[in-house]
Scaffold this active site. Structure first.
Site, PDB file in Angstrom:
ATOM      1  N   HIS A 101       0.825  -1.201   0.000  1.00 14.48           N
ATOM      2  CA  HIS A 101       0.000   0.000   0.000  1.00 14.48           C
ATOM      3  C   HIS A 101       0.867   1.262   0.000  1.00 14.48           C
ATOM      4  CE1 HIS A 101      -3.985  -1.958   1.556  1.00 14.48           C
ATOM      5  NE2 HIS A 101      -3.558  -2.451   0.400  1.00 14.48           N
ATOM      6  N   GLU A 103       0.834   3.830   1.928  1.00 19.34           N
ATOM      7  CA  GLU A 103       1.314   4.244   3.248  1.00 19.34           C
ATOM      8  C   GLU A 103       2.611   3.526   3.605  1.00 19.34           C
ATOM      9  OE1 GLU A 103      -3.289   4.067   3.612  1.00 19.34           O
ATOM     10  OE2 GLU A 103      -1.711   3.147   2.398  1.00 19.34           O
ATOM     11  N   CYS A 127      -5.988   1.168   5.822  1.00 19.21           N
ATOM     12  CA  CYS A 127      -6.504  -0.115   6.300  1.00 19.21           C
ATOM     13  C   CYS A 127      -5.839  -0.453   7.641  1.00 19.21           C
ATOM     14  CB  CYS A 127      -6.229  -1.216   5.283  1.00 19.21           C
ATOM     15  SG  CYS A 127      -4.479  -1.663   5.150  1.00 19.21           S
ATOM     16  N   CYS A 130      -2.004  -0.883   7.450  1.00 16.07           N
ATOM     17  CA  CYS A 130      -1.300   0.394   7.339  1.00 16.07           C
ATOM     18  C   CYS A 130      -1.390   1.179   8.642  1.00 16.07           C
ATOM     19  CB  CYS A 130      -1.846   1.206   6.171  1.00 16.07           C
ATOM     20  SG  CYS A 130      -1.394   0.494   4.566  1.00 16.07           S
TER      21      CYS A 130
END
Length: 197
Positions: A101, A103, A127, A130
């Protein structure tokens, strides 16, 4: 015509009738939050994900960018050999077990010793996975644009973790919904613009 007189004449023309627009500072410049969210969105354009392009931008207390990332497959893993699908009979045939992801990539790509006390600007609410990374990295604020998966278990767990860790999060409300980048704008000189108005 003498070069000095010609230059003075040109300066007078530019600073004369048009002085109200060329000698005052711009009022329509990007403010810091718009700028950082725009950087996150620009970074997202690097993503090869066919369904979700997400970017993240980490900023320190001095408004300096210390990390940028976007969603994609791990370094060294050929993304032509991994699936990009959102759904399949076998979860291993979807992107979810493999993709990193935005992040995570922004934190890993940091250009400072750490990101403690920083703010993360991100297109989507993080999420739960993250959220763990954000907490462990010491980020203190998360500014997100979309919360379209709000009711999913992952986002519910994420909010729970962020709340427990005392990390503030808020939704970004843009003052303008679109920012256009025109690469050709640099080729328009102030003199040309002034003479055409």
């Amino acid at each position: 015509m003498d070069e000095t007189i010609k230059n003075h004449s040109l300066t007078s023309h530019v600073n004369g009738a048009h002085s109200d627009t060329r000698t005052q500072k711009r009022e329509d410049y990007l403010e810091w939050p718009e700028y950082f969210m725009a950087v996150a969105f620009l970074s997202a354009q690097r993503s090869k994900d066919p369904s979700s392009q997400v970017g993240a931008c980490i900023v320190n207390q001095e408004n300096k960018i210390v990390g940028i990332g976007y969603n994609g497959m791990p370094n060294g893993c050929n993304d032509d050999l991994l699936p990009w699908s959102r759904s399949a009979e076998n979860k291993l045939d979807t992107k979810y077990p493999y993709v990193c992801h935005a992040e995570l990539n922004a934190i890993m790509n940091k250009n400072s010793a750490d990101v403690k006390g920083c703010t993360m600007y991100v297109a989507l609410f993080p999420c739960n996975e993250c959220a763990k990374l954000i907490i462990q990295a010491g980020i203190k604020d998360v500014i997100y644009l979309s919360d379209k998966y709000h009711d999913s278990p992952e986002m519910t767990a994420s909010r729970r973790l962020l709340n427990l860790a005392g990390i503030a999060y808020k939704q970004f409300k843009p003052k303008q919904v679109k920012i256009v980048i025109d690469f050709n704008s640099i080729n328009h000189s102030d003199v040309e613009t002034a003479q055409s108005t």
